[in-house]
Design a protein around this motif. Structure first.
Motif, PDB file in Angstrom:
ATOM      1  N   PHE A 106     -44.796 -16.634 -66.430  1.00  0.00           N
ATOM      2  CA  PHE A 106     -43.604 -16.579 -65.585  1.00  0.00           C
ATOM      3  C   PHE A 106     -44.008 -15.842 -64.311  1.00  0.00           C
ATOM      4  O   PHE A 106     -43.824 -14.638 -64.188  1.00  0.00           O
ATOM      5  CB  PHE A 106     -42.471 -15.853 -66.302  1.00  0.00           C
ATOM      6  N   ASN A 107     -44.582 -16.568 -63.380  1.00  0.00           N
ATOM      7  CA  ASN A 107     -45.139 -15.954 -62.174  1.00  0.00           C
ATOM      8  C   ASN A 107     -44.095 -15.602 -61.128  1.00  0.00           C
ATOM      9  O   ASN A 107     -44.237 -14.603 -60.428  1.00  0.00           O
ATOM     10  CB  ASN A 107     -46.194 -16.877 -61.567  1.00  0.00           C
ATOM     11  N   LYS A 108     -43.070 -16.428 -60.999  1.00  0.00           N
ATOM     12  CA  LYS A 108     -42.020 -16.184 -60.006  1.00  0.00           C
ATOM     13  C   LYS A 108     -40.683 -16.537 -60.621  1.00  0.00           C
ATOM     14  O   LYS A 108     -40.602 -17.383 -61.509  1.00  0.00           O
ATOM     15  CB  LYS A 108     -42.250 -17.031 -58.757  1.00  0.00           C
ATOM     16  N   THR A 109     -39.643 -15.916 -60.120  1.00  0.00           N
ATOM     17  CA  THR A 109     -38.309 -16.214 -60.627  1.00  0.00           C
ATOM     18  C   THR A 109     -37.838 -17.568 -60.086  1.00  0.00           C
ATOM     19  O   THR A 109     -38.317 -18.053 -59.067  1.00  0.00           O
ATOM     20  CB  THR A 109     -37.313 -15.127 -60.197  1.00  0.00           C
ATOM     21  N   VAL A 110     -36.864 -18.134 -60.811  1.00  0.00           N
ATOM     22  CA  VAL A 110     -36.275 -19.416 -60.422  1.00  0.00           C
ATOM     23  C   VAL A 110     -34.790 -19.153 -60.186  1.00  0.00           C
ATOM     24  O   VAL A 110     -34.009 -19.052 -61.134  1.00  0.00           O
ATOM     25  CB  VAL A 110     -36.490 -20.475 -61.524  1.00  0.00           C
ATOM     26  N   PRO A 111     -34.384 -19.023 -58.916  1.00  0.00           N
ATOM     27  CA  PRO A 111     -32.999 -18.645 -58.610  1.00  0.00           C
ATOM     28  C   PRO A 111     -31.992 -19.772 -58.863  1.00  0.00           C
ATOM     29  O   PRO A 111     -32.333 -20.959 -58.826  1.00  0.00           O
ATOM     30  CB  PRO A 111     -33.033 -18.290 -57.122  1.00  0.00           C
ATOM     31  N   VAL A 112     -30.757 -19.352 -59.121  1.00  0.00           N
ATOM     32  CA  VAL A 112     -29.666 -20.308 -59.285  1.00  0.00           C
ATOM     33  C   VAL A 112     -29.620 -21.235 -58.067  1.00  0.00           C
ATOM     34  O   VAL A 112     -29.898 -20.816 -56.944  1.00  0.00           O
ATOM     35  CB  VAL A 112     -28.314 -19.581 -59.495  1.00  0.00           C
ATOM     36  N   GLY A 113     -29.335 -22.494 -58.297  1.00  0.00           N
ATOM     37  CA  GLY A 113     -29.269 -23.472 -57.215  1.00  0.00           C
ATOM     38  C   GLY A 113     -30.603 -24.123 -56.906  1.00  0.00           C
ATOM     39  O   GLY A 113     -30.665 -25.082 -56.132  1.00  0.00           O
ATOM     40  N   SER A 114     -31.677 -23.631 -57.507  1.00  0.00           N
ATOM     41  CA  SER A 114     -33.001 -24.205 -57.244  1.00  0.00           C
ATOM     42  C   SER A 114     -33.102 -25.604 -57.825  1.00  0.00           C
ATOM     43  O   SER A 114     -32.560 -25.902 -58.894  1.00  0.00           O
ATOM     44  CB  SER A 114     -34.102 -23.348 -57.889  1.00  0.00           C
ATOM     45  N   VAL A 115     -33.856 -26.442 -57.137  1.00  0.00           N
ATOM     46  CA  VAL A 115     -34.271 -27.717 -57.697  1.00  0.00           C
ATOM     47  C   VAL A 115     -35.623 -27.449 -58.344  1.00  0.00           C
ATOM     48  O   VAL A 115     -36.562 -27.006 -57.687  1.00  0.00           O
ATOM     49  CB  VAL A 115     -34.381 -28.813 -56.621  1.00  0.00           C
ATOM     50  N   VAL A 116     -35.706 -27.678 -59.659  1.00  0.00           N
ATOM     51  CA  VAL A 116     -36.907 -27.395 -60.445  1.00  0.00           C
ATOM     52  C   VAL A 116     -37.551 -28.711 -60.847  1.00  0.00           C
ATOM     53  O   VAL A 116     -36.872 -29.606 -61.349  1.00  0.00           O
ATOM     54  CB  VAL A 116     -36.557 -26.593 -61.719  1.00  0.00           C
ATOM     55  N   THR A 117     -38.853 -28.815 -60.618  1.00  0.00           N
ATOM     56  CA  THR A 117     -39.611 -29.983 -61.061  1.00  0.00           C
ATOM     57  C   THR A 117     -40.678 -29.517 -62.032  1.00  0.00           C
ATOM     58  O   THR A 117     -41.440 -28.602 -61.729  1.00  0.00           O
ATOM     59  CB  THR A 117     -40.261 -30.714 -59.866  1.00  0.00           C
ATOM     60  N   ILE A 118     -40.692 -30.154 -63.196  1.00  0.00           N
ATOM     61  CA  ILE A 118     -41.643 -29.808 -64.252  1.00  0.00           C
ATOM     62  C   ILE A 118     -42.557 -31.010 -64.450  1.00  0.00           C
ATOM     63  O   ILE A 118     -42.080 -32.117 -64.694  1.00  0.00           O
ATOM     64  CB  ILE A 118     -40.902 -29.443 -65.552  1.00  0.00           C
ATOM     65  N   GLU A 119     -43.868 -30.776 -64.288  1.00  0.00           N
ATOM     66  CA  GLU A 119     -44.864 -31.840 -64.428  1.00  0.00           C
ATOM     67  C   GLU A 119     -45.758 -31.523 -65.617  1.00  0.00           C
ATOM     68  O   GLU A 119     -46.395 -30.474 -65.650  1.00  0.00           O
ATOM     69  CB  GLU A 119     -45.720 -31.946 -63.165  1.00  0.00           C
ATOM     70  N   ALA A 120     -45.806 -32.434 -66.580  1.00  0.00           N
ATOM     71  CA  ALA A 120     -46.613 -32.237 -67.789  1.00  0.00           C
ATOM     72  C   ALA A 120     -47.580 -33.401 -67.951  1.00  0.00           C
ATOM     73  O   ALA A 120     -47.209 -34.552 -67.766  1.00  0.00           O
ATOM     74  CB  ALA A 120     -45.706 -32.134 -69.012  1.00  0.00           C
ATOM     75  N   LYS A 121     -48.844 -33.056 -68.303  1.00  0.00           N
ATOM     76  CA  LYS A 121     -49.886 -34.062 -68.547  1.00  0.00           C
ATOM     77  C   LYS A 121     -50.723 -33.623 -69.740  1.00  0.00           C
ATOM     78  O   LYS A 121     -50.996 -32.433 -69.901  1.00  0.00           O
ATOM     79  CB  LYS A 121     -50.863 -34.165 -67.366  1.00  0.00           C
ATOM     80  N   VAL A 122     -51.160 -34.585 -70.516  1.00  0.00           N
ATOM     81  CA  VAL A 122     -52.093 -34.282 -71.597  1.00  0.00           C
ATOM     82  C   VAL A 122     -53.435 -33.946 -70.955  1.00  0.00           C
ATOM     83  O   VAL A 122     -53.995 -34.744 -70.208  1.00  0.00           O
ATOM     84  CB  VAL A 122     -52.229 -35.470 -72.572  1.00  0.00           C
ATOM     85  N   SER A 123     -53.928 -32.739 -71.227  1.00  0.00           N
ATOM     86  CA  SER A 123     -55.207 -32.332 -70.645  1.00  0.00           C
ATOM     87  C   SER A 123     -56.381 -32.705 -71.542  1.00  0.00           C
ATOM     88  O   SER A 123     -57.477 -32.957 -71.048  1.00  0.00           O
ATOM     89  CB  SER A 123     -55.222 -30.839 -70.338  1.00  0.00           C
ATOM     90  N   ARG A 124     -56.137 -32.754 -72.862  1.00  0.00           N
ATOM     91  CA  ARG A 124     -57.189 -33.169 -73.787  1.00  0.00           C
ATOM     92  C   ARG A 124     -56.555 -33.564 -75.111  1.00  0.00           C
ATOM     93  O   ARG A 124     -55.566 -32.973 -75.522  1.00  0.00           O
ATOM     94  CB  ARG A 124     -58.196 -32.042 -74.010  1.00  0.00           C
TER      95      ARG A 124
END
Length: 169
Positions: A63-81
């Motif tokens: 959890f490197n930075k906070t995600v404030p209310v109203g933020s547009v969040v994009t989550i990208e997931a890929k199989v690495s192995r």
């Protein structure tokens, strides 16, 4: 079974952070973010294996930075192995500046999923063929991370962890 590229398993979820999903500081609850990350990883694992998948472990979350209310969040997931029946999925979390549209990476995580049949028995899956430098880096690191997890779980003798030992020799 042919090897697949990480992009063939790509899952991208974009959503808005609403007030009911935040803490007293108006930042997204960590547990809410973990659930979103788990869903994205599940989709990536399912796309890769074309099978039922289950979460085996959450190996790392930052959890490197906070995600404030109203933020547009994009989550990208890929199989690495992919291993025999398990897959490591690397997930990156980005927020978008409302004014400029600039994206900032705020979090990342590494999940492990297992492909199973209808009875819950693990089944063999296709391997991953990394293409980009980042995909290759994550692919190589996945074996070291797996060996470390197996050592910590008491399922692998440290002397047999060849990839980990190579880091120190």
């Amino acid at each position: 079974m042919r090897a697949k590229t990480p992009n063939e398993s790509l899952a991208v979820l974009t959503d808005l952070v609403l007030p009911g999903e935040t803490n007293y500081l108006d930042n997204l609850f960590g547990g809410e973010l973990l659930a979103r990350m788990d869903r994205a990883c599940s989709i990536a694992a399912r796309r890769h294996s074309r099978r039922i998948v289950v979460t085996a472990s959450v190996n790392h979350v930052a959890f490197n930075k906070t995600v404030p209310v109203g933020s547009v969040v994009t989550i990208e997931a890929k199989v690495s192995r992919a291993f025999n029946s398990s897959m490591e999925i690397y997930v990156d979390v980005w927020i978008e500046d409302r004014q400029s549209g600039e994206k900032t990476k705020v979090n990342e995580g590494i999940y492990t999923f297992v492909a199973v049949d209808e009875t819950g028995k693990p089944i063999k899956i296709a391997q991953v063929n990394p293409e980009t430098d980042l995909e290759k880096e994550r692919y190589e690191g996945a074996l070291r991370r797996k060996q470390l997890s197996l050592i910590l779980a008491g399922k692998l003798n440290p002397n047999e962890a060849t990839e980990l030992k190579a880091l120190f020799n």
